[in-house]
Design an enzyme around this catalytic site. Structure first.
Site, PDB file in Angstrom:
ATOM      1  N   GLU A  76       4.021  -6.658  13.786  1.00 32.29           N
ATOM      2  CA  GLU A  76       3.036  -6.948  14.813  1.00 32.29           C
ATOM      3  C   GLU A  76       2.471  -8.360  14.683  1.00 32.29           C
ATOM      4  O   GLU A  76       1.940  -8.900  15.634  1.00 32.29           O
ATOM      5  CB  GLU A  76       1.912  -5.908  14.820  1.00 32.29           C
ATOM      6  CG  GLU A  76       1.191  -5.714  13.515  1.00 32.29           C
ATOM      7  CD  GLU A  76       1.820  -4.682  12.572  1.00 32.29           C
ATOM      8  OE1 GLU A  76       1.076  -4.126  11.762  1.00 32.29           O
ATOM      9  OE2 GLU A  76       3.039  -4.466  12.609  1.00 32.29           O
ATOM     10  N   ARG A  94       0.822  -1.223   0.000  1.00 35.32           N
ATOM     11  CA  ARG A  94       0.000   0.000   0.000  1.00 35.32           C
ATOM     12  C   ARG A  94       0.853   1.270   0.000  1.00 35.32           C
ATOM     13  O   ARG A  94       0.382   2.325  -0.418  1.00 35.32           O
ATOM     14  CB  ARG A  94      -0.999  -0.031   1.151  1.00 35.32           C
ATOM     15  CG  ARG A  94      -2.083  -1.092   0.946  1.00 35.32           C
ATOM     16  CD  ARG A  94      -3.071  -1.127   2.090  1.00 35.32           C
ATOM     17  NE  ARG A  94      -2.425  -1.256   3.376  1.00 35.32           N
ATOM     18  CZ  ARG A  94      -2.183  -2.401   4.016  1.00 35.32           C
ATOM     19  NH1 ARG A  94      -2.543  -3.537   3.470  1.00 35.32           N
ATOM     20  NH2 ARG A  94      -1.594  -2.414   5.185  1.00 35.32           N
TER      21      ARG A  94
END
Length: 172
Positions: free
Chosen positions: A96, A59
């Site tokens: 994460e 992105r």
């Protein structure tokens, strides 16, 4: 920025329970939102002599390419392993959701470059910190860091180098 925020979709429990995923794809498909984001990103860098924008897969390619176009800079992709066709340098990092690797072409950045590294979203900062170190290893004049969205509760800025100038358009 409220208009941009209104175009970002929250996906609850993705990719795992307890996570609220900020889905920017709904913002990217809105022409007005994209124009505003492109303009606002560019305003931070128009006068800084930027020569290259590095966009982080995937992105980060969207906003990074728009930013590069808006300020008249070149675009450099930072990709997952095996996606770039020429000689690369790599860095591993913790995300994460696990461990990952990022690569950039060895000849992508020169000592004459002023670089903005762009990604769509700052969460924990692992991807950006790794990319920053890759770019810095090429000895450019200056490196800036840019995001569209920052998730402040995850304190990702703490994982970014202290010498980096970091800009986020929207903070949650």
């Amino acid at each position: 920025m409220e208009y941009i925020k209104s175009k970002i979709r929250d996906v609850v429990d993705f990719p795992k329970k307890g996570i609220i995923f900020r889905d920017l794809t709904t913002m990217f498909k809105d022409a007005r939102a994209m124009h505003i984001v492109g303009w606002d990103l560019a305003q931070h860098y128009r006068s800084k002599g930027v020569t290259k924008v590095v966009g982080i897969e995937s992105r980060g390619f969207i906003g990074g390419a728009i930013l590069a176009y808006e300020i008249g800079a070149g675009f450099v992709p930072a990709r997952k392993p095996g996606k770039l066709p020429a000689d690369t340098i790599t860095a591993s990092f913790e995300k994460e959701y696990g461990t990952d690797v990022i690569e950039i072409h060895r000849d992508a950045i020169t000592p004459d470059d002023v670089v903005v590294i762009h990604d769509d979203l700052l969460a924990t900062g692992g991807t950006m910190a790794a990319c920053y170190e890759l770019v810095k290893s090429m000895n450019p004049k200056k490196v800036y860091i840019s995001f569209i969205v920052e998730l402040s509760d995850l304190e990702g800025r703490k994982n970014l180098p202290s010498d980096a100038e970091v800009t986020s358009l929207i903070t949650y």
